[in-house]
Design a protein around this motif. Structure first.
Motif, PDB file in Angstrom:
ATOM      1  N   UNK A 125       0.848  -1.210   0.000  1.00 51.41           N
ATOM      2  CA  UNK A 125       0.000   0.000   0.000  1.00 51.41           C
ATOM      3  C   UNK A 125       0.874   1.247   0.000  1.00 51.41           C
ATOM      4  N   UNK A 126       0.604   2.141  -0.947  1.00 45.36           N
ATOM      5  CA  UNK A 126       1.457   3.324  -1.081  1.00 45.36           C
ATOM      6  C   UNK A 126       0.681   4.616  -1.298  1.00 45.36           C
ATOM      7  N   UNK A 127      -0.649   4.526  -1.465  1.00 44.12           N
ATOM      8  CA  UNK A 127      -1.450   5.723  -1.697  1.00 44.12           C
ATOM      9  C   UNK A 127      -2.515   5.863  -0.607  1.00 44.12           C
ATOM     10  N   UNK A 128      -2.688   7.082  -0.118  1.00 42.39           N
ATOM     11  CA  UNK A 128      -3.606   7.367   0.974  1.00 42.39           C
ATOM     12  C   UNK A 128      -4.630   8.397   0.542  1.00 42.39           C
ATOM     13  N   UNK A 129      -5.890   8.134   0.878  1.00 44.90           N
ATOM     14  CA  UNK A 129      -6.936   9.153   0.817  1.00 44.90           C
ATOM     15  C   UNK A 129      -7.226   9.579   2.251  1.00 44.90           C
ATOM     16  N   UNK A 143       1.960   9.291  11.393  1.00 46.05           N
ATOM     17  CA  UNK A 143       2.260   7.958  11.928  1.00 46.05           C
ATOM     18  C   UNK A 143       2.106   6.879  10.865  1.00 46.05           C
ATOM     19  N   UNK A 144       1.115   7.004   9.998  1.00 43.75           N
ATOM     20  CA  UNK A 144       0.946   6.026   8.924  1.00 43.75           C
ATOM     21  C   UNK A 144       2.172   6.000   8.019  1.00 43.75           C
ATOM     22  N   UNK A 145       2.794   7.146   7.829  1.00 43.90           N
ATOM     23  CA  UNK A 145       3.986   7.221   6.978  1.00 43.90           C
ATOM     24  C   UNK A 145       5.172   6.465   7.571  1.00 43.90           C
ATOM     25  N   UNK A 146       5.082   6.058   8.838  1.00 47.36           N
ATOM     26  CA  UNK A 146       6.168   5.280   9.444  1.00 47.36           C
ATOM     27  C   UNK A 146       6.003   3.778   9.217  1.00 47.36           C
ATOM     28  N   UNK A 147       4.817   3.330   8.775  1.00 45.34           N
ATOM     29  CA  UNK A 147       4.586   1.888   8.620  1.00 45.34           C
ATOM     30  C   UNK A 147       4.397   1.462   7.164  1.00 45.34           C
ATOM     31  N   UNK A 148       4.246   2.409   6.256  1.00 44.43           N
ATOM     32  CA  UNK A 148       4.154   2.110   4.841  1.00 44.43           C
ATOM     33  C   UNK A 148       4.957   3.157   4.056  1.00 44.43           C
ATOM     34  N   UNK A 149       5.531   2.720   2.957  1.00 46.78           N
ATOM     35  CA  UNK A 149       6.295   3.610   2.087  1.00 46.78           C
ATOM     36  C   UNK A 149       5.307   4.319   1.165  1.00 46.78           C
ATOM     37  N   UNK A 150       4.912   5.511   1.547  1.00 45.30           N
ATOM     38  CA  UNK A 150       3.850   6.225   0.838  1.00 45.30           C
ATOM     39  C   UNK A 150       4.406   7.017  -0.343  1.00 45.30           C
ATOM     40  N   UNK A 151       3.688   6.929  -1.463  1.00 45.74           N
ATOM     41  CA  UNK A 151       4.032   7.715  -2.648  1.00 45.74           C
ATOM     42  C   UNK A 151       3.142   8.948  -2.773  1.00 45.74           C
ATOM     43  N   UNK A 152       1.822   8.737  -2.606  1.00 39.88           N
ATOM     44  CA  UNK A 152       0.887   9.841  -2.805  1.00 39.88           C
ATOM     45  C   UNK A 152      -0.147   9.886  -1.679  1.00 39.88           C
ATOM     46  N   UNK A 153      -0.534  11.100  -1.333  1.00 38.75           N
ATOM     47  CA  UNK A 153      -1.608  11.345  -0.364  1.00 38.75           C
ATOM     48  C   UNK A 153      -2.513  12.411  -0.962  1.00 38.75           C
ATOM     49  N   UNK A 154      -3.810  12.106  -1.029  1.00 43.94           N
ATOM     50  CA  UNK A 154      -4.778  13.104  -1.469  1.00 43.94           C
ATOM     51  C   UNK A 154      -5.718  13.397  -0.308  1.00 43.94           C
ATOM     52  N   UNK A 155      -5.812  14.659   0.042  1.00 48.30           N
ATOM     53  CA  UNK A 155      -6.584  15.060   1.206  1.00 48.30           C
ATOM     54  C   UNK A 155      -7.796  15.869   0.779  1.00 48.30           C
ATOM     55  N   UNK A 156      -8.922  15.545   1.405  1.00 44.93           N
ATOM     56  CA  UNK A 156     -10.140  16.314   1.177  1.00 44.93           C
ATOM     57  C   UNK A 156     -10.744  16.701   2.508  1.00 44.93           C
ATOM     58  N   UNK A 188     -10.586   9.106  -2.789  1.00 48.07           N
ATOM     59  CA  UNK A 188     -10.570   7.669  -2.515  1.00 48.07           C
ATOM     60  C   UNK A 188     -10.448   6.812  -3.783  1.00 48.07           C
ATOM     61  N   UNK A 189     -10.593   7.424  -4.949  1.00 50.59           N
ATOM     62  CA  UNK A 189     -10.470   6.658  -6.197  1.00 50.59           C
ATOM     63  C   UNK A 189      -9.064   6.077  -6.310  1.00 50.59           C
ATOM     64  N   UNK A 190      -8.966   4.770  -6.251  1.00 44.16           N
ATOM     65  CA  UNK A 190      -7.683   4.103  -6.400  1.00 44.16           C
ATOM     66  C   UNK A 190      -6.807   4.110  -5.165  1.00 44.16           C
ATOM     67  N   UNK A 191      -7.285   4.649  -4.035  1.00 44.66           N
ATOM     68  CA  UNK A 191      -6.458   4.714  -2.828  1.00 44.66           C
ATOM     69  C   UNK A 191      -6.302   3.334  -2.203  1.00 44.66           C
ATOM     70  N   UNK A 192      -5.109   3.041  -1.732  1.00 44.44           N
ATOM     71  CA  UNK A 192      -4.855   1.791  -1.015  1.00 44.44           C
ATOM     72  C   UNK A 192      -5.314   1.877   0.432  1.00 44.44           C
TER      73      UNK A 192
END
Length: 333
Positions: A125-129, A143-156, A188-192
């Motif tokens: 999992x690398x994308x967050x909504x 904190x989530x960024x410490x347990x998964x290698x995140x590429x993209x985050x989209x915030x609403x 949330x479209x395509x978010x892991x």
């Protein structure tokens, strides 16, 4: 003999630990819970006039060697909250510390969410909504960024200025690319991983929009008549609460899904502690939708508070205050 208790102010706590330290401590707390450590959901007393509530929750973590929890009031005339956090030694019962727990709140709550992500989200999992752009959303993301290698985050969030400011700040802080979007559907479209950190009383997205393999952390509500996720999301998901004791008390998403007839009590997979301790499986396929329902417990509170207490002692922070033991002070004179 008078007990010397360490009083720690919020500003002293604020710089003591990074998100990784919070996650490590809280993961240990949930593992202990999975192995039988006592914890109960919050007790909440509502007041009609002036409107407000008094609440508290507690846990004992034997391996950590600490017990305690939060007590706080919100609303009332002051329209604010103050977080009192008493911490006791789990062997002797002696008081250790009293923390002004406001500054740690987003990180200890975020750490519980991150432990849920680590236990239930896909390893790749690398994308967050992220739905929400307040302090709790900030804690969840860091904190989530410490347990998964995140590429993209989209915030609403509903206010464009808030989400854009949040995205700018987090984009500078994290390795991931963080951007604001103008709808929850876009986020949330395509978010892991989907994280809700809101004050919403009604679901903030349609559960049918979740793609197979998505993990959801819902952490913004603890009221039987309020929910951030709909019955469809609950029904589609492997459902994991922080405490089973919350299910008929304040887990609004679960309570309303049962009321709508889309699930029954057998739908509950396990507590988070059971998954962390290995007594129940976490994610079993890449296609599963998983849901961690986080309403706040004494588990993460005590785990994080004790970690901060130990660091404060090492750095000689805080003020010592005296508490008289009942054996001396409980005289009736």
């Amino acid at each position: 003999m008078t007990a010397e208790v360490l009083f720690l102010r919020s500003d002293e706590i604020a710089g003591l630990a990074d998100p990784t330290a919070y996650v490590t401590a809280v993961r240990s707390g949930y593992r202990q819970r999975g192995n039988g450590a006592p914890a109960e959901p919050r007790t909440r007393l509502d007041n009609a006039s002036p409107p407000g509530f008094l609440t508290g929750y507690f846990a004992i973590l034997p391996e950590t060697g600490a017990m305690g929890g939060y007590t706080y009031a919100a609303g009332f005339g002051g329209r604010d909250a103050h977080f009192f956090l008493p911490l006791f030694d789990a062997e002797s019962g002696d008081p250790l510390a009293l923390l002004d727990g406001a500054s740690m709140n987003p990180f200890k709550t975020g750490a519980a969410g991150a432990v849920g992500v680590d236990a239930l989200a896909r390893q790749d999992a690398s994308s967050v909504a992220l739905v929400g752009s307040g302090s709790q959303a900030r804690g969840q993301l860091r904190t989530t960024a410490t347990v998964r290698d995140l590429d993209t985050v989209e915030v609403y969030s509903p206010t464009a200025e808030h989400r854009e400011s949040f995205a700018t700040g987090m984009d500078d802080r994290l390795d991931a690319s963080v951007s604001a979007v103008d709808s929850v559907e876009t986020a949330i479209a395509g978010a892991d991983i989907v994280i809700t950190a809101t004050t919403a009383s009604e679901p903030v997205f349609d559960g049918d929009l979740l793609e197979p393999g998505t993990h959801v952390t819902a952490m913004g509500q603890y009221h039987p008549e309020k929910r951030e996720v709909d019955a469809t999301t609950v029904a589609r998901a492997k459902y994991v609460p922080d405490l089973r004791g919350r299910l008929e008390q304040d887990a609004g998403a679960y309570i309303q899904a049962v009321a709508e007839g889309v699930i029954d009590e057998d739908h509950v997979h396990a507590e988070l502690g059971d998954v962390v301790a290995g007594t129940a499986p976490g994610r079993e396929t890449d296609e599963e939708v998983t849901l961690f329902d986080s309403g706040g417990t004494g588990i993460e509170t005590v785990a994080a508070a004790h970690m901060l207490y130990e660091r404060a002692v090492e750095e000689a922070l805080g003020e010592r205050i005296d508490f008289s033991p009942a054996s001396e002070a409980l005289t009736g004179r």
